[in-house]
Design an enzyme around this catalytic site. Structure first.
Site, PDB file in Angstrom:
ATOM      1  N   ASP A  28       0.778  -1.261   0.043  1.00  9.30           N
ATOM      2  CA  ASP A  28      -0.075   0.156  -0.006  1.00  9.30           C
ATOM      3  C   ASP A  28       0.932   1.251  -0.033  1.00  9.30           C
ATOM      4  O   ASP A  28       1.722   1.440   0.909  1.00  9.30           O
ATOM      5  CB  ASP A  28      -0.787   0.135   1.302  1.00  9.30           C
ATOM      6  N   TYR A  50       2.610  10.074   0.287  1.00  7.32           N
ATOM      7  CA  TYR A  50       3.637   9.259   1.070  1.00  7.32           C
ATOM      8  C   TYR A  50       5.100   9.505   0.654  1.00  7.32           C
ATOM      9  O   TYR A  50       5.928   9.364   1.423  1.00  7.32           O
ATOM     10  CB  TYR A  50       3.175   7.838   1.246  1.00  7.32           C
ATOM     11  N   LYS A  56      -3.048   5.833  -4.227  1.00  9.54           N
ATOM     12  CA  LYS A  56      -4.246   6.608  -3.627  1.00  9.54           C
ATOM     13  C   LYS A  56      -4.211   8.085  -4.638  1.00  9.54           C
ATOM     14  O   LYS A  56      -3.109   8.545  -4.703  1.00  9.54           O
ATOM     15  CB  LYS A  56      -4.476   7.144  -2.400  1.00  9.54           C
ATOM     16  N   HIS A  70      -8.184   9.353  -2.072  1.00  7.52           N
ATOM     17  CA  HIS A  70      -7.562   9.398  -0.701  1.00  7.52           C
ATOM     18  C   HIS A  70      -8.247   9.816   0.556  1.00  7.52           C
ATOM     19  O   HIS A  70      -8.441   9.354   1.582  1.00  7.52           O
ATOM     20  CB  HIS A  70      -6.370   9.945  -0.436  1.00  7.52           C
TER      21      HIS A  70
END
Length: 315
Positions: free
Chosen positions: A47, A52, A81, A112
């Site tokens: 994931d 990120y 996402k 997201h």
């Protein structure tokens, strides 16, 4: 008993345990080494998200593993996402994600948050002036276009309440396959799980251990006396109990750990069995949501004036 996959409403199989790749330090070498270790242990669900900053490291590690014959691309399940600043053009956003990953497609692409930000905003904690008017219908049209173009195998959402999913279903041509939300023994998501069953939308649990190690996280889940007592009873660890509880509810669980012993420990949850008394005891734990999303709430520019607005009272 190792129930290692769940079947989604689009026919895809999602591995029950996934490795999250968010890291506040965002150290590329550490991420790559951890992913390599995880693959050797049998992890195949990974994931990530543009926000990120881990897509390049994850992609590099996965592509090396594929090239070295450790795993086939068809054996992997990769989720990324759509960040709020990309709601205006999900196709371009996913193309950038694929460029970051060095892949032709992702297996799951999620909205997201139900929040739209100005196109230049790339900040997990947006300022008040960073918001734009929310238009989820147009956003979802873009997500469906990603699917049509073969840039992803499935589409879904993250951090959506029952009410927000109901609204999405009014105009969606393609049902979301997944809703990824905070879920653990201290935030059990009972209402959302029952609602999701009605529409065969899979719930995937992030912060399945309470998010320790993340800036919003807490160790309260694994330190809870009930969880620790159950762990002692089964000669297991509190983390394994928390994860096995989630698996027993039919969800997939995402955990973030880059340490070999923790990765092995988390995978061991597949071999644990909880009995009815254990599950009843866990139902007595006081509810406490950790990831509340206060930074998406303001009185002027956000569509959400209060926390209750953001979660439609499901908090």
């Amino acid at each position: 008993m190792r129930d290692t996959y769940q079947i989604l409403n689009n026919g895809m199989a999602i591995p029950s345990i996934g490795m999250g790749t968010y890291s506040p330090e965002n150290d590329r070498r550490t991420t790559e080494n951890a992913v390599k270790m995880a693959i050797k242990m049998g992890y195949c669900h990974f994931d990530t998200a543009q926000i990120y900053g881990s897509e390049p490291a994850l992609g590099n590690a996965l592509n090396k593993a594929i090239s070295n014959g450790l795993v086939g691309r068809e054996d992997l399940f990769v989720t990324s996402k759509l960040w709020g600043s990309n709601h205006h053009d999900p196709v371009s956003a996913l193309e950038q994600t694929l460029n970051n990953l060095g892949m032709e497609y992702v297996d799951m692409f999620l909205v997201h948050w139900p929040v739209r930000l100005k196109p230049w905003v790339f900040n997990p904690l947006p300022n008040e002036e960073d918001f734009e008017q929310l238009d989820l219908e147009t956003t979802w049209e873009g997500m469906e276009r990603c699917l049509e173009l073969g840039l992803c195998r499935g589409i879904g959402v993250s951090n959506f309440s029952c009410t927000k999913i109901e609204r999405l279903l009014d105009y969606a041509s393609v049902l979301p396959a997944v809703n990824q939300v905070e879920m653990h023994p201290m935030w059990r998501q009972s209402k959302l799980r029952e609602f999701s069953k009605d529409y065969n939308i899979h719930v995937s649990a992030y912060s399945a251990l309470g998010g320790p190690g993340n800036y919003w996280g807490s160790t309260a889940v694994v330190q809870n006396p009930i969880i620790q007592s159950i762990a002692h009873k089964h000669n297991a660890t509190p983390a394994q109990v928390a994860l096995r509880w989630g698996l027993s509810k039919g969800v997939s669980v995402i955990t973030k750990s880059f340490r070999k012993e923790r990765l092995e420990e988390n995978m061991g949850a597949l071999d644990l069995e909880l009995d009815d008394n254990d599950l009843l005891d866990i139902e007595q734990i006081e509810q406490w949501k950790i990831m509340r999303g206060e930074y998406y709430v303001n009185q002027t520019t956000s569509p959400y004036k209060t926390i209750q607005d953001l979660w439609d009272g499901e908090i």
